[in-house]
Design a protein around this motif. Structure first.
Motif, PDB file in Angstrom:
ATOM      1  N   ASN A   7       0.835  -1.360  -0.022  1.00 46.06           N
ATOM      2  CA  ASN A   7      -0.126  -0.096   0.187  1.00 46.06           C
ATOM      3  C   ASN A   7       0.887   1.252  -0.025  1.00 46.06           C
ATOM      4  OD1 ASN A   7      -2.339  -1.357  -0.188  1.00 46.06           O
ATOM      5  ND2 ASN A   7      -2.454  -1.455   2.189  1.00 46.06           N
ATOM      6  N   GLN A   8       2.151   1.161   0.909  1.00 43.19           N
ATOM      7  CA  GLN A   8       2.935   2.345   0.782  1.00 43.19           C
ATOM      8  C   GLN A   8       3.338   2.776  -0.407  1.00 43.19           C
ATOM      9  OE1 GLN A   8       5.947   2.251   3.821  1.00 43.19           O
ATOM     10  NE2 GLN A   8       6.599   4.041   3.178  1.00 43.19           N
ATOM     11  N   ARG A   9       3.878   1.778  -1.241  1.00 42.92           N
ATOM     12  CA  ARG A   9       4.317   1.780  -2.761  1.00 42.92           C
ATOM     13  C   ARG A   9       3.277   2.397  -3.569  1.00 42.92           C
ATOM     14  NH1 ARG A   9       7.257  -2.742  -1.123  1.00 42.92           N
ATOM     15  NH2 ARG A   9       5.733  -4.040  -1.956  1.00 42.92           N
ATOM     16  N   GLU A  10       2.057   1.880  -3.389  1.00 45.38           N
ATOM     17  CA  GLU A  10       0.921   2.205  -4.321  1.00 45.38           C
ATOM     18  C   GLU A  10       0.890   3.956  -4.160  1.00 45.38           C
ATOM     19  OE1 GLU A  10      -2.235  -0.222  -3.882  1.00 45.38           O
ATOM     20  OE2 GLU A  10      -1.275  -1.900  -4.846  1.00 45.38           O
ATOM     21  N   LEU A  11       0.661   3.808  -2.752  1.00 49.72           N
ATOM     22  CA  LEU A  11       0.278   5.455  -2.500  1.00 49.72           C
ATOM     23  C   LEU A  11       1.596   6.482  -2.904  1.00 49.72           C
ATOM     24  CD1 LEU A  11      -0.839   5.117   1.100  1.00 49.72           C
ATOM     25  CD2 LEU A  11      -2.197   5.759  -0.789  1.00 49.72           C
ATOM     26  N   GLU A  12       2.640   6.052  -2.886  1.00 48.51           N
ATOM     27  CA  GLU A  12       3.877   6.869  -3.413  1.00 48.51           C
ATOM     28  C   GLU A  12       3.751   7.127  -4.734  1.00 48.51           C
ATOM     29  OE1 GLU A  12       7.298   5.645  -0.031  1.00 48.51           O
ATOM     30  OE2 GLU A  12       7.443   4.758  -2.052  1.00 48.51           O
ATOM     31  N   ALA A  13       3.475   5.884  -5.559  1.00 44.83           N
ATOM     32  CA  ALA A  13       3.194   6.083  -6.971  1.00 44.83           C
ATOM     33  C   ALA A  13       2.351   7.008  -7.486  1.00 44.83           C
ATOM     34  CB  ALA A  13       3.027   4.553  -7.616  1.00 44.83           C
ATOM     35  N   GLU A  14       0.997   6.849  -6.673  1.00 46.49           N
ATOM     36  CA  GLU A  14      -0.064   7.933  -6.847  1.00 46.49           C
ATOM     37  C   GLU A  14       0.216   9.159  -6.494  1.00 46.49           C
ATOM     38  OE1 GLU A  14      -3.290   6.104  -4.745  1.00 46.49           O
ATOM     39  OE2 GLU A  14      -3.485   4.306  -6.000  1.00 46.49           O
ATOM     40  N   LEU A  15       0.949   9.490  -5.475  1.00 46.23           N
ATOM     41  CA  LEU A  15       1.332  10.924  -5.230  1.00 46.23           C
ATOM     42  C   LEU A  15       2.328  11.367  -6.343  1.00 46.23           C
ATOM     43  CD1 LEU A  15       1.474  13.244  -3.195  1.00 46.23           C
ATOM     44  CD2 LEU A  15       3.248  12.078  -1.925  1.00 46.23           C
ATOM     45  N   GLN A  16       3.226  10.574  -6.708  1.00 41.96           N
ATOM     46  CA  GLN A  16       4.020  11.212  -7.823  1.00 41.96           C
ATOM     47  C   GLN A  16       3.304  11.388  -8.968  1.00 41.96           C
ATOM     48  OE1 GLN A  16       7.058   8.364  -8.528  1.00 41.96           O
ATOM     49  NE2 GLN A  16       8.148   8.890  -6.614  1.00 41.96           N
ATOM     50  N   GLU A  17       2.380  10.567  -9.499  1.00 44.74           N
ATOM     51  CA  GLU A  17       1.468  10.818 -10.678  1.00 44.74           C
ATOM     52  C   GLU A  17       0.742  12.085 -10.471  1.00 44.74           C
ATOM     53  OE1 GLU A  17      -1.791   8.617 -13.214  1.00 44.74           O
ATOM     54  OE2 GLU A  17      -1.089   7.470 -11.535  1.00 44.74           O
ATOM     55  N   ALA A  18       0.159  12.220  -9.152  1.00 43.48           N
ATOM     56  CA  ALA A  18      -0.639  13.406  -8.967  1.00 43.48           C
ATOM     57  C   ALA A  18       0.176  14.605  -9.006  1.00 43.48           C
ATOM     58  CB  ALA A  18      -1.517  13.261  -7.415  1.00 43.48           C
ATOM     59  N   SER A  37       2.709  15.065 -10.822  1.00 48.06           N
ATOM     60  CA  SER A  37       3.128  15.268 -12.187  1.00 48.06           C
ATOM     61  C   SER A  37       1.982  15.775 -12.950  1.00 48.06           C
ATOM     62  CB  SER A  37       3.527  14.041 -12.736  1.00 48.06           C
ATOM     63  OG  SER A  37       3.855  14.229 -14.391  1.00 48.06           O
ATOM     64  N   LEU A  38       0.857  15.363 -12.580  1.00 44.74           N
ATOM     65  CA  LEU A  38      -0.391  15.892 -13.491  1.00 44.74           C
ATOM     66  C   LEU A  38      -0.721  17.406 -12.916  1.00 44.74           C
ATOM     67  CD1 LEU A  38      -3.206  13.127 -13.175  1.00 44.74           C
ATOM     68  CD2 LEU A  38      -1.945  13.747 -15.231  1.00 44.74           C
ATOM     69  N   ALA A  39      -0.464  17.845 -11.546  1.00 42.22           N
ATOM     70  CA  ALA A  39      -0.505  19.238 -11.276  1.00 42.22           C
ATOM     71  C   ALA A  39       0.585  19.950 -11.861  1.00 42.22           C
ATOM     72  CB  ALA A  39      -0.328  19.273  -9.506  1.00 42.22           C
ATOM     73  N   ALA A  40       1.615  19.654 -12.049  1.00 40.14           N
ATOM     74  CA  ALA A  40       2.688  20.501 -12.771  1.00 40.14           C
ATOM     75  C   ALA A  40       2.085  20.699 -14.112  1.00 40.14           C
ATOM     76  CB  ALA A  40       4.072  19.834 -12.495  1.00 40.14           C
ATOM     77  N   ARG A  41       1.853  19.506 -14.787  1.00 38.83           N
ATOM     78  CA  ARG A  41       1.492  19.789 -16.391  1.00 38.83           C
ATOM     79  C   ARG A  41       0.213  20.653 -16.186  1.00 38.83           C
ATOM     80  NH1 ARG A  41       2.637  20.600 -21.305  1.00 38.83           N
ATOM     81  NH2 ARG A  41       1.321  19.558 -22.895  1.00 38.83           N
ATOM     82  N   ALA A  42      -0.614  20.477 -15.415  1.00 37.44           N
ATOM     83  CA  ALA A  42      -1.800  21.558 -15.536  1.00 37.44           C
ATOM     84  C   ALA A  42      -1.602  22.807 -15.336  1.00 37.44           C
ATOM     85  CB  ALA A  42      -3.071  21.107 -14.437  1.00 37.44           C
ATOM     86  N   ALA A  43      -0.504  23.367 -14.449  1.00 37.03           N
ATOM     87  CA  ALA A  43      -0.061  24.532 -14.080  1.00 37.03           C
ATOM     88  C   ALA A  43       0.612  25.198 -15.290  1.00 37.03           C
ATOM     89  CB  ALA A  43       0.788  24.491 -12.944  1.00 37.03           C
ATOM     90  N   GLN A  44       1.348  24.330 -16.012  1.00 40.80           N
ATOM     91  CA  GLN A  44       2.197  24.549 -17.190  1.00 40.80           C
ATOM     92  C   GLN A  44       1.028  25.163 -18.302  1.00 40.80           C
ATOM     93  OE1 GLN A  44       4.699  21.672 -18.937  1.00 40.80           O
ATOM     94  NE2 GLN A  44       5.433  23.048 -20.472  1.00 40.80           N
ATOM     95  N   LEU A  45       0.219  24.125 -18.406  1.00 43.79           N
ATOM     96  CA  LEU A  45      -1.110  24.507 -19.658  1.00 43.79           C
ATOM     97  C   LEU A  45      -1.586  25.505 -19.311  1.00 43.79           C
ATOM     98  CD1 LEU A  45      -2.406  20.791 -20.070  1.00 43.79           C
ATOM     99  CD2 LEU A  45      -0.897  22.123 -21.787  1.00 43.79           C
ATOM    100  N   GLU A  46      -2.007  25.800 -17.922  1.00 46.95           N
ATOM    101  CA  GLU A  46      -2.639  27.145 -17.630  1.00 46.95           C
ATOM    102  C   GLU A  46      -1.705  28.501 -17.856  1.00 46.95           C
ATOM    103  OE1 GLU A  46      -4.941  28.916 -13.531  1.00 46.95           O
ATOM    104  OE2 GLU A  46      -3.631  27.039 -13.468  1.00 46.95           O
ATOM    105  N   ARG A  47      -0.513  28.160 -17.529  1.00 46.58           N
ATOM    106  CA  ARG A  47       0.353  29.349 -17.966  1.00 46.58           C
ATOM    107  C   ARG A  47       0.298  29.717 -19.354  1.00 46.58           C
ATOM    108  NH1 ARG A  47       4.130  27.574 -15.133  1.00 46.58           N
ATOM    109  NH2 ARG A  47       5.323  26.595 -16.678  1.00 46.58           N
ATOM    110  N   GLU A  48       0.565  28.546 -20.060  1.00 44.63           N
ATOM    111  CA  GLU A  48       0.620  28.551 -21.677  1.00 44.63           C
ATOM    112  C   GLU A  48      -0.588  29.222 -22.164  1.00 44.63           C
ATOM    113  OE1 GLU A  48       3.749  25.071 -22.248  1.00 44.63           O
ATOM    114  OE2 GLU A  48       1.598  24.840 -23.387  1.00 44.63           O
ATOM    115  N   ASN A  49      -1.474  28.877 -21.792  1.00 43.61           N
ATOM    116  CA  ASN A  49      -3.013  29.489 -22.203  1.00 43.61           C
ATOM    117  C   ASN A  49      -3.078  30.919 -21.908  1.00 43.61           C
ATOM    118  OD1 ASN A  49      -5.789  28.972 -22.893  1.00 43.61           O
ATOM    119  ND2 ASN A  49      -6.149  29.826 -21.059  1.00 43.61           N
TER     120      ASN A  49
END
Length: 306
Positions: free
Chosen positions: A85-96, A98-110
Motif C-alpha cells: 500500500n505504501q508503494r502504491e500511495l507513493e506512485a499515486e502521489l508522484q502521478e498526482a 506530475s499531473l498538477a505540474a502539467r496542469a499549471a504549465q498548460l494554464e500558464r501557456e494558455n
C-alpha cells in the motif's frame, strides 16, 4: 508427619530426601555405564526410555509448529499489505504531482496565448503564435529558434514579442519555411533605438505616450540599447540633461529625427535599473533590467508588418 498432631515430621522428610538422592546417583551411574547409542552399542533401559519419550513428544512439537504457521503467514501478510500500500500511495502521489505540474504549465501557456492574441495593435500584422523549440548560440550569443518561418510571412530583422507587446528580440537571416532564428535583445550583436519614459505615461497596449501626462519642456532620454563588451545591458549616448530615472520604462523609439528605425515605436523592452554620470562624462550611464529572459520564453509572436 505426625499423625496425632497433623504437623510434618522433620525426621521422615530428611529420610525421604536421602532416599531420593541415593536413587538419583544410582540412576546416573547406570545411565553413564550404558554408553552412547550412536556408537553402535545396544541401548540400555534408561536410554531406551529417553528415546521413547523423545518420539512420543515429537508429534506434539510438530503440532505446535504447525499451529504457529498461520500466525507467521498473517504477520508476513500484514507487513506485505502495508508495504505494498505504501508503494502504491507513493506512485499515486508522484502521478498526482506530475499531473498538477502539467496542469499549471498548460494554464500558464494558455494565459500567455490569450495575452498575445489580445495585444494585437490596429494596423499591425502578426505571424501565428510560435513556440520556442530550441535554444541556440554560444557563450557570447543569445538566440532561440521558433517554429514559424517564411510560410507564415516571417522575414529577417522583424521584431519578436511576448505578452503585451514586450520586445524580446528580432529574427536573423536564418529563416526557413517553418522555422526562424531569433536574436534576443541581450545578445551583444543586438541594437535598437530607444526612448526612456516614466512608467505612468506609457500605454503598452497602444505603445503611445500619454500626451496629457507628459511634462512640457522636459526632454526624455533617447539612446542606443545594447549589451556592452563587459556584459552590461543598458542604454548608451543619453544626454546628461535628458530626464532619466530609476524605474522608467525603456521602449523602442521607432524613429531618429527624420530617419525611420528598424522597429516600430512603443515596444516595451525593460526597466531602468540604475542611472549614473560624472561631470567629466558626456553621457549618462544607464543599466536596464530586461522584461523577459530566455528562461521565460515559451510562446512568442513575430510582427510582420506595421
Amino acid at each position: 508427619m505426625d499423625s496425632r498432631s497433623g504437623r510434618p515430621n522433620p525426621t521422615s522428610g530428611f529420610a525421604a530426601l536421602l532416599i531420593l538422592t541415593v536413587v538419583s546417583l544410582a540412576l546416573f551411574t547406570v545411565y553413564v555405564r550404558e554408553g552412547d547409542c550412536s556408537e553402535g552399542q545396544g541401548c540400555g533401559p534408561l536410554h531406551t526410555v529417553q528415546l521413547g519419550a523423545a518420539e512420543v513428544l515429537s508429534p506434539a512439537q510438530g503440532a505446535v509448529s504447525l499451529a504457529a504457521r498461520p500466525f507467521d503467514g498473517v504477520r508476513s501478510g500484514v507487513f506485505g499489505v502495508f508495504g505494498g500500500n505504501q508503494r502504491e500511495l507513493e506512485a499515486e502521489l508522484q502521478e498526482a504531482q506530475s499531473l498538477a505540474a502539467r496542469a499549471a504549465q498548460l494554464e500558464r501557456e494558455n494565459a500567455e496565448l490569450q495575452e498575445l492574441l489580445g495585444a494585437e495593435r490596429g494596423g499591425y500584422e502578426y505571424a501565428p503564435v510560435a513556440r520556442v523549440i530550441a535554444p541556440v548560440g554560444e557563450q557570447l550569443t543569445q538566440t532561440v529558434k521558433i517554429n514559424v518561418g517564411s510560410d507564415a510571412g516571417v522575414r529577417p530583422e522583424q521584431p519578436v514579442i511576448v505578452g503585451e507587446n514586450t520586445m524580446i528580440g528580432r529574427t536573423t537571416s536564418r529563416v526557413s519555411r517553418n522555422t526562424a532564428e531569433v536574436m534576443l535583445v541581450t545578445d551583444q550583436n543586438f541594437f535598437a533605438g530607444v526612448t526612456i519614459v516614466p512608467a505612468e505615461e506609457f500605454d503598452p497596449a497602444s505603445g503611445n505616450i500619454d500626451p496629457n501626462a507628459t511634462e512640457r519642456e522636459v526632454i526624455y532620454g533617447e539612446g542606443l540599447l545594447r549589451t556592452s563588451i563587459e556584459g552590461n545591458f543598458g542604454v548608451e549616448y543619453v544626454e546628461l540633461n535628458a530626464r532619466t530615472e530609476t524605474g522608467d520604462y525603456v521602449i523602442t523609439s521607432g524613429r531618429s529625427g527624420e530617419r525611420e528605425l528598424l522597429f516600430p515605436p512603443g515596444l516595451y523592452i525593460g526597466v531602468v535599473q540604475s542611472v549614473s554620470s560624472q561631470d567629466i562624462e558626456q553621457y549618462k550611464k544607464i543599466v536596464v533590467d530586461p522584461a523577459a529572459t530566455p528562461n521565460d520564453l515559451n510562446s512568442v509572436r513575430v510582427i510582420t508588418g506595421w
